[in-house]
Design a protein around this motif. Sequence first.
Motif, short mmCIF file in Angstrom:
data_model
loop_
_atom_site.label_atom_id
_atom_site.label_comp_id
_atom_site.label_asym_id
_atom_site.label_seq_id
_atom_site.Cartn_x
_atom_site.Cartn_y
_atom_site.Cartn_z
N GLU A 1 -3.41 -4.54 12.70
CA GLU A 1 -2.12 -4.95 12.13
C GLU A 1 -2.31 -5.96 11.01
O GLU A 1 -3.18 -6.82 11.08
CB GLU A 1 -1.27 -5.58 13.25
N LYS A 2 -1.50 -5.83 9.98
CA LYS A 2 -1.49 -6.80 8.90
C LYS A 2 -0.72 -8.04 9.31
O LYS A 2 0.40 -7.92 9.80
CB LYS A 2 -0.87 -6.18 7.64
N GLY B 1 -11.18 -8.47 6.35
CA GLY B 1 -10.16 -8.32 5.32
C GLY B 1 -8.79 -8.83 5.71
O GLY B 1 -7.84 -8.69 4.94
N GLY B 2 -8.68 -9.38 6.91
CA GLY B 2 -7.41 -9.99 7.31
C GLY B 2 -6.65 -9.26 8.40
O GLY B 2 -5.61 -9.76 8.86
N PHE B 3 -7.12 -8.09 8.82
CA PHE B 3 -6.42 -7.35 9.87
C PHE B 3 -6.66 -7.99 11.25
O PHE B 3 -7.70 -8.61 11.49
CB PHE B 3 -6.90 -5.91 9.92
N LYS B 4 -5.70 -7.79 12.14
CA LYS B 4 -5.80 -8.21 13.54
C LYS B 4 -5.90 -6.98 14.42
O LYS B 4 -5.10 -6.04 14.28
CB LYS B 4 -4.57 -9.03 13.92
N VAL B 5 -6.87 -6.95 15.32
CA VAL B 5 -7.07 -5.80 16.19
C VAL B 5 -5.98 -5.76 17.27
O VAL B 5 -5.75 -6.74 17.98
CB VAL B 5 -8.46 -5.82 16.84
N ILE B 6 -5.33 -4.60 17.38
CA ILE B 6 -4.30 -4.38 18.40
C ILE B 6 -4.84 -3.54 19.54
O ILE B 6 -4.56 -3.80 20.71
CB ILE B 6 -3.07 -3.67 17.77
N GLU B 7 -5.63 -2.54 19.20
CA GLU B 7 -6.15 -1.60 20.20
C GLU B 7 -7.50 -1.08 19.73
O GLU B 7 -7.67 -0.73 18.56
CB GLU B 7 -5.18 -0.43 20.38
N LYS B 8 -8.44 -1.01 20.64
CA LYS B 8 -9.76 -0.44 20.34
C LYS B 8 -10.26 0.25 21.60
O LYS B 8 -10.47 -0.40 22.62
CB LYS B 8 -10.73 -1.52 19.89
N SER B 9 -10.45 1.55 21.52
CA SER B 9 -10.94 2.29 22.69
C SER B 9 -11.89 3.38 22.24
O SER B 9 -11.69 4.01 21.20
CB SER B 9 -9.77 2.89 23.48
N LEU B 10 -12.93 3.59 23.02
CA LEU B 10 -13.88 4.66 22.76
C LEU B 10 -13.45 5.91 23.51
O LEU B 10 -12.99 5.82 24.66
CB LEU B 10 -15.29 4.23 23.19
N GLN B 11 -13.60 7.05 22.87
CA GLN B 11 -13.16 8.32 23.42
C GLN B 11 -14.32 9.31 23.44
O GLN B 11 -15.31 9.14 22.70
CB GLN B 11 -12.02 8.90 22.58
N ARG B 12 -14.18 10.34 24.29
CA ARG B 12 -15.14 11.45 24.34
C ARG B 12 -16.57 10.95 24.47
O ARG B 12 -17.42 11.18 23.63
CB ARG B 12 -14.96 12.35 23.11
N ASN B 13 -16.79 10.24 25.56
CA ASN B 13 -18.12 9.72 25.89
C ASN B 13 -18.68 8.80 24.82
O ASN B 13 -19.89 8.77 24.56
CB ASN B 13 -19.09 10.87 26.16
N ARG C 1 -8.82 -2.21 1.86
CA ARG C 1 -8.11 -3.20 1.05
C ARG C 1 -6.79 -2.63 0.54
O ARG C 1 -5.76 -3.33 0.55
CB ARG C 1 -8.99 -3.65 -0.11
N ALA C 2 -6.82 -1.38 0.08
CA ALA C 2 -5.59 -0.74 -0.40
C ALA C 2 -4.58 -0.62 0.74
O ALA C 2 -3.38 -0.90 0.55
CB ALA C 2 -5.91 0.63 -0.98
N ALA C 3 -5.04 -0.23 1.92
CA ALA C 3 -4.14 -0.12 3.06
C ALA C 3 -3.50 -1.47 3.38
O ALA C 3 -2.29 -1.54 3.67
CB ALA C 3 -4.90 0.41 4.28
N TYR C 4 -4.28 -2.53 3.31
CA TYR C 4 -3.75 -3.87 3.59
C TYR C 4 -2.67 -4.24 2.56
O TYR C 4 -1.63 -4.81 2.93
CB TYR C 4 -4.88 -4.89 3.56
#
Length: 230
Positions: free
Chosen positions: A229-230, A208-220, A138-141
């Motif tokens: 993004e706000k 909380g209102g954010f929009k996903v720009i990128e989501k990737s799993l790493q290291r197995n 929330r603070a970040a937003y």
Amino acid sequence: MSDLSKTQEQILRHHGGDGAFARQRITETYERRHDDEFWHFWQEKVAKNYQAGDGILDMGAGIGQFVQDCAQRYPDAQVYGIEAAPYMLEEPLALPQNAEILIDDLNDPKSNIAENSLSMVMANMVVHELVQPIKMFRAAYQWLKPGGRLCIIDLVRQPLSDYLERRYPGTALWDEETTVEDLEDAFEHFLEHNRYHADDIEFMLTAGGFKVIEKSLQRNGRFVWLVVEK
């Protein structure tokens, strides 16, 4: 006891009660964790809407290595780091004039950062340490400007078998020499490191209102790299 003191005790327990070792390990692995691949990702996905004069924030700044890096890479930015652990702040790095470390509790941040002033926020290996990260999100937003982006890099839920097989290769898990204390430490860390699934983190952020720009799993699948993004 203040809320900050409680958080400081919690962080120290999470670091095995040895703040000096945690500080050393985080310091020594910084370059490996922030290699060319990372900085390409950061520039392409996180810094997309950065403009000269925008603020940048590192949540869970440690001794300030990422703060120092960003202050040098973005000399027109005001760069902040938030940290609570006293052992991380004992010998802070010398920072450029456009950077500073703030002492604050990420369970409920109160830092005096202007709303809509940041274009980039990093939370690297912080979310899994928090019993609830909602107040931090929330603070970040609030602090991010419209179009500003939050990057989360963190451990996410994995099977117990995968976790223990990395810690106890071969038959070590069942060895008589493996102590109760070591096993208790392993299972406590398993609970902390597996607190959230990647989808759990995404749900909290989008709620909380954010929009996903990128989501990737790493290291197995053990880590998620998530940009919103706000």
